[in-house]
Design a protein around this motif. Structure first.
Motif, PDB file in Angstrom:
ATOM      1  N   MET A   1     -11.524   7.993  -2.729  1.00 42.51           N
ATOM      2  CA  MET A   1     -10.094   8.022  -3.120  1.00 42.51           C
ATOM      3  C   MET A   1      -9.404   9.230  -2.475  1.00 42.51           C
ATOM      4  SD  MET A   1      -7.736   6.537  -5.097  1.00 42.51           S
ATOM      5  CE  MET A   1      -8.103   5.853  -6.689  1.00 42.51           C
ATOM      6  N   LEU A   2     -10.099  10.407  -2.513  1.00 39.73           N
ATOM      7  CA  LEU A   2      -9.526  11.620  -1.922  1.00 39.73           C
ATOM      8  C   LEU A   2      -9.374  11.447  -0.416  1.00 39.73           C
ATOM      9  CD1 LEU A   2     -11.253  14.572  -3.802  1.00 39.73           C
ATOM     10  CD2 LEU A   2      -8.845  13.953  -3.815  1.00 39.73           C
ATOM     11  N   PRO A  74     -11.331  -3.878   7.095  1.00 40.69           N
ATOM     12  CA  PRO A  74     -11.806  -5.264   7.275  1.00 40.69           C
ATOM     13  C   PRO A  74     -11.691  -6.076   5.985  1.00 40.69           C
ATOM     14  CG  PRO A  74     -13.381  -3.678   8.160  1.00 40.69           C
ATOM     15  CD  PRO A  74     -12.364  -2.881   7.403  1.00 40.69           C
ATOM     16  N   HIS A  75     -11.240  -7.321   6.129  1.00 40.27           N
ATOM     17  CA  HIS A  75     -11.188  -8.249   4.993  1.00 40.27           C
ATOM     18  C   HIS A  75     -12.250  -9.322   5.213  1.00 40.27           C
ATOM     19  CE1 HIS A  75      -7.317  -7.089   2.916  1.00 40.27           C
ATOM     20  NE2 HIS A  75      -7.423  -6.233   3.926  1.00 40.27           N
ATOM     21  N   TYR A  76     -12.625  -9.998   4.138  1.00 40.84           N
ATOM     22  CA  TYR A  76     -13.715 -10.967   4.175  1.00 40.84           C
ATOM     23  C   TYR A  76     -13.227 -12.245   3.496  1.00 40.84           C
ATOM     24  CZ  TYR A  76     -18.728 -12.184   3.965  1.00 40.84           C
ATOM     25  OH  TYR A  76     -19.946 -12.752   4.133  1.00 40.84           O
ATOM     26  N   GLY A 133      -1.150  -2.428   4.135  1.00 40.68           N
ATOM     27  CA  GLY A 133      -1.743  -3.738   3.892  1.00 40.68           C
ATOM     28  C   GLY A 133      -0.804  -4.570   3.027  1.00 40.68           C
ATOM     29  N   GLN A 134      -1.275  -5.741   2.625  1.00 46.19           N
ATOM     30  CA  GLN A 134      -0.451  -6.607   1.779  1.00 46.19           C
ATOM     31  C   GLN A 134      -1.337  -7.362   0.807  1.00 46.19           C
ATOM     32  OE1 GLN A 134       2.047  -9.025   4.272  1.00 46.19           O
ATOM     33  NE2 GLN A 134       3.531  -7.400   4.565  1.00 46.19           N
ATOM     34  N   GLY A 135      -0.742  -7.825  -0.276  1.00 49.00           N
ATOM     35  CA  GLY A 135      -1.479  -8.670  -1.218  1.00 49.00           C
ATOM     36  C   GLY A 135      -2.357  -7.876  -2.174  1.00 49.00           C
ATOM     37  N   ARG A 137      -5.359  -6.656  -2.142  1.00 53.98           N
ATOM     38  CA  ARG A 137      -6.142  -5.494  -1.733  1.00 53.98           C
ATOM     39  C   ARG A 137      -5.296  -4.461  -0.989  1.00 53.98           C
ATOM     40  NH1 ARG A 137     -11.708  -6.057  -2.341  1.00 53.98           N
ATOM     41  NH2 ARG A 137     -11.712  -3.817  -2.016  1.00 53.98           N
ATOM     42  N   ALA A 138      -3.977  -4.549  -1.141  1.00 50.22           N
ATOM     43  CA  ALA A 138      -3.116  -3.547  -0.490  1.00 50.22           C
ATOM     44  C   ALA A 138      -3.410  -2.169  -1.077  1.00 50.22           C
ATOM     45  CB  ALA A 138      -1.653  -3.915  -0.696  1.00 50.22           C
ATOM     46  N   CYS A 139      -2.994  -1.138  -0.382  1.00 47.12           N
ATOM     47  CA  CYS A 139      -3.289   0.246  -0.783  1.00 47.12           C
ATOM     48  C   CYS A 139      -2.756   0.533  -2.192  1.00 47.12           C
ATOM     49  CB  CYS A 139      -2.619   1.193   0.210  1.00 47.12           C
ATOM     50  SG  CYS A 139      -2.765   2.921  -0.272  1.00 47.12           S
ATOM     51  N   GLY A 143       2.558   3.942  -3.724  1.00 50.92           N
ATOM     52  CA  GLY A 143       3.646   4.615  -4.442  1.00 50.92           C
ATOM     53  C   GLY A 143       3.500   6.122  -4.366  1.00 50.92           C
ATOM     54  N   LEU A 144       2.274   6.601  -4.569  1.00 53.70           N
ATOM     55  CA  LEU A 144       2.018   8.044  -4.505  1.00 53.70           C
ATOM     56  C   LEU A 144       2.293   8.558  -3.096  1.00 53.70           C
ATOM     57  CD1 LEU A 144       0.933  10.664  -5.758  1.00 53.70           C
ATOM     58  CD2 LEU A 144      -1.377   9.903  -5.164  1.00 53.70           C
ATOM     59  N   ALA A 145       1.784   7.820  -2.089  1.00 55.97           N
ATOM     60  CA  ALA A 145       1.959   8.256  -0.694  1.00 55.97           C
ATOM     61  C   ALA A 145       3.449   8.351  -0.355  1.00 55.97           C
ATOM     62  CB  ALA A 145       1.259   7.283   0.250  1.00 55.97           C
ATOM     63  N   GLN A 146       4.232   7.355  -0.788  1.00 52.95           N
ATOM     64  CA  GLN A 146       5.658   7.375  -0.455  1.00 52.95           C
ATOM     65  C   GLN A 146       6.342   8.583  -1.087  1.00 52.95           C
ATOM     66  OE1 GLN A 146       6.492   3.339  -1.594  1.00 52.95           O
ATOM     67  NE2 GLN A 146       6.596   2.655   0.537  1.00 52.95           N
TER      68      GLN A 146
HETATM   69  C1  HEM Z   1       0.617   7.200   4.170  1.00 48.84           C
HETATM   70  C2  HEM Z   1      -0.422   7.126   3.359  1.00 48.84           C
HETATM   71  C3  HEM Z   1      -1.356   5.945   3.233  1.00 48.84           C
HETATM   72  C4  HEM Z   1      -1.534   4.874   4.069  1.00 48.84           C
HETATM   73  C5  HEM Z   1      -0.831   4.564   5.391  1.00 48.84           C
HETATM   74  C6  HEM Z   1      -2.557   4.039   3.461  1.00 48.84           C
HETATM   75  C7  HEM Z   1      -3.007   2.830   3.998  1.00 48.84           C
HETATM   76  C8  HEM Z   1      -3.982   2.043   3.421  1.00 48.84           C
HETATM   77  C9  HEM Z   1      -4.420   0.772   3.957  1.00 48.84           C
HETATM   78  C10 HEM Z   1      -3.875   0.099   5.208  1.00 48.84           C
HETATM   79  C11 HEM Z   1      -5.375   0.304   3.145  1.00 48.84           C
HETATM   80  C12 HEM Z   1      -6.136  -1.031   3.310  1.00 48.84           C
HETATM   81  C13 HEM Z   1      -5.318  -2.179   2.752  1.00 48.84           C
HETATM   82  C14 HEM Z   1      -5.912  -3.522   3.082  1.00 48.84           C
HETATM   83  O1  HEM Z   1      -7.091  -3.731   2.824  1.00 48.84           O
HETATM   84  O2  HEM Z   1      -5.218  -4.386   3.597  1.00 48.84           O
HETATM   85  C15 HEM Z   1      -5.577   1.266   2.086  1.00 48.84           C
HETATM   86  C16 HEM Z   1      -6.504   1.141   1.076  1.00 48.84           C
HETATM   87  C17 HEM Z   1      -6.704   2.078   0.094  1.00 48.84           C
HETATM   88  N1  HEM Z   1      -5.953   3.220  -0.115  1.00 48.84           N
HETATM   89 FE1  HEM Z   1      -4.418   3.876   1.025  1.00 48.84          FE
HETATM   90  N2  HEM Z   1      -2.981   4.609   2.296  1.00 48.84           N
HETATM   91  C18 HEM Z   1      -2.264   5.781   2.102  1.00 48.84           C
HETATM   92  C19 HEM Z   1      -2.352   6.648   1.028  1.00 48.84           C
HETATM   93  C20 HEM Z   1      -3.222   6.495  -0.030  1.00 48.84           C
HETATM   94  C21 HEM Z   1      -3.277   7.358  -1.193  1.00 48.84           C
HETATM   95  C22 HEM Z   1      -2.326   8.539  -1.453  1.00 48.84           C
HETATM   96  C23 HEM Z   1      -4.313   6.911  -1.975  1.00 48.84           C
HETATM   97  C24 HEM Z   1      -4.820   7.402  -3.307  1.00 48.84           C
HETATM   98  C25 HEM Z   1      -4.595   8.584  -3.817  1.00 48.84           C
HETATM   99  C26 HEM Z   1      -4.902   5.757  -1.305  1.00 48.84           C
HETATM  100  C27 HEM Z   1      -5.975   5.047  -1.770  1.00 48.84           C
HETATM  101  C28 HEM Z   1      -6.468   3.868  -1.217  1.00 48.84           C
HETATM  102  C29 HEM Z   1      -7.617   3.121  -1.732  1.00 48.84           C
HETATM  103  C30 HEM Z   1      -8.489   3.497  -2.938  1.00 48.84           C
HETATM  104  C31 HEM Z   1      -7.757   1.992  -0.918  1.00 48.84           C
HETATM  105  C32 HEM Z   1      -8.794   0.865  -1.033  1.00 48.84           C
HETATM  106  C33 HEM Z   1      -8.195  -0.282  -1.857  1.00 48.84           C
HETATM  107  C34 HEM Z   1      -9.117  -1.519  -1.949  1.00 48.84           C
HETATM  108  O3  HEM Z   1     -10.035  -1.654  -1.166  1.00 48.84           O
HETATM  109  O4  HEM Z   1      -8.856  -2.366  -2.806  1.00 48.84           O
HETATM  110  N3  HEM Z   1      -4.219   5.531  -0.137  1.00 48.84           N
HETATM  111  N4  HEM Z   1      -4.696   2.306   2.275  1.00 48.84           N
END
Ligand code: HEM
Length: 201
Positions: A1-2, A74-76, A133-135, A137-139, A143-146
């Protein structure tokens, strides 16, 4: 997560600042938006960033051209399905090239140019931009990142004047990595604006 949350947000900030230094007119307009809305009396706070559409456009445009997860993850497939006219069987690994989709000339007008105003007044269909991402499994940190990127970038613009370190444009080459870094780390010069003295005194 970090790991997922830190690199992606800090790299997005670095790409955004690099874009601003290469486009001083955009930086000027972002500063004007901040000054017009909040003046030089107090620092901006988290809720304020939603009142700054041009700043939001800068972040969207940065994530469009420089998505820090360019291939998402990667998605499956859990079932047979059709994606964009292609039959994809169950149990297939599917990669999504968000970087290419974000620069597709059939989807975006003048795709290689940095134009935050393209997002003004809901100017682009949201489905085309997928840095998170979308749907299902999207990130989950979107909200936090924005908020983190918006508040930090807004504060950097509100508090400092920014300049490139030379006449040359900031190098925008992409480096290698799990998240997409700049090949050449950003170096910039800054000078405090009057608000810094005010809030520190
Ligand atoms: C500009 C910042 C960020 C970008 C561009 C980003 C982008 C992404 C993308 C593209 C994915 C994969 C989505 C998919 O499978 O289609 C993802 C997954 C994830 N992100 Fe982020 N992220 C950002 C910030 C964060 C932050 C701040 C956190 C948490 C504190 C976070 C936690 C996660 C986690 C845990 C996943 C895995 C979700 C899953 O597999 O279900 N991300 N992120």
């Amino acid at each position: 997560m970090l790991l997922a949350g830190t690199d992606s947000s800090s790299l997005t900030l670095e790409w955004a600042m690099s874009n601003l230094l290469n486009h001083p007119e955009v930086l000027k307009r972002a500063r004007a938006e901040l000054d017009a809305k909040f003046g030089q009396e107090r620092l901006i706070d988290e809720p304020d960033i939603f009142e700054l559409p041009y700043l939001q456009g800068i972040i969207s445009e940065t994530l469009r051209l420089y998505p820090t997860a360019p291939l998402l993850v990667p998605h499956y497939t859990s079932d047979d399905c059709t994606i964009g006219g292609f039959d994809v069987p169950c149990d297939t690994i599917v990669m999504i090239n968000a970087w290419a989709i974000h620069r597709d000339p059939t989807l975006w007008d003048d795709p290689e140019s940095f134009k935050p105003e393209r997002f003004a007044n809901g100017g682009e269909e949201p489905y085309k931009l997928m840095p998170f991402g979308q749907g299902r499994r999207a990130c989950p940190g979107m909200g936090l990142a924005q908020r983190v990127v918006g508040l930090t970038l807004g504060s950097l613009i509100q508090c400092f004047e920014w300049e490139k370190v030379s006449e040359m444009k900031v190098d925008m080459s992409e480096g290698k990595g799990l998240t997409m870094p700049k090949a050449v780390p950003l170096e910039a010069m800054c000078k405090a604006r009057p608000i810094v003295n005010k809030v520190l005194s």
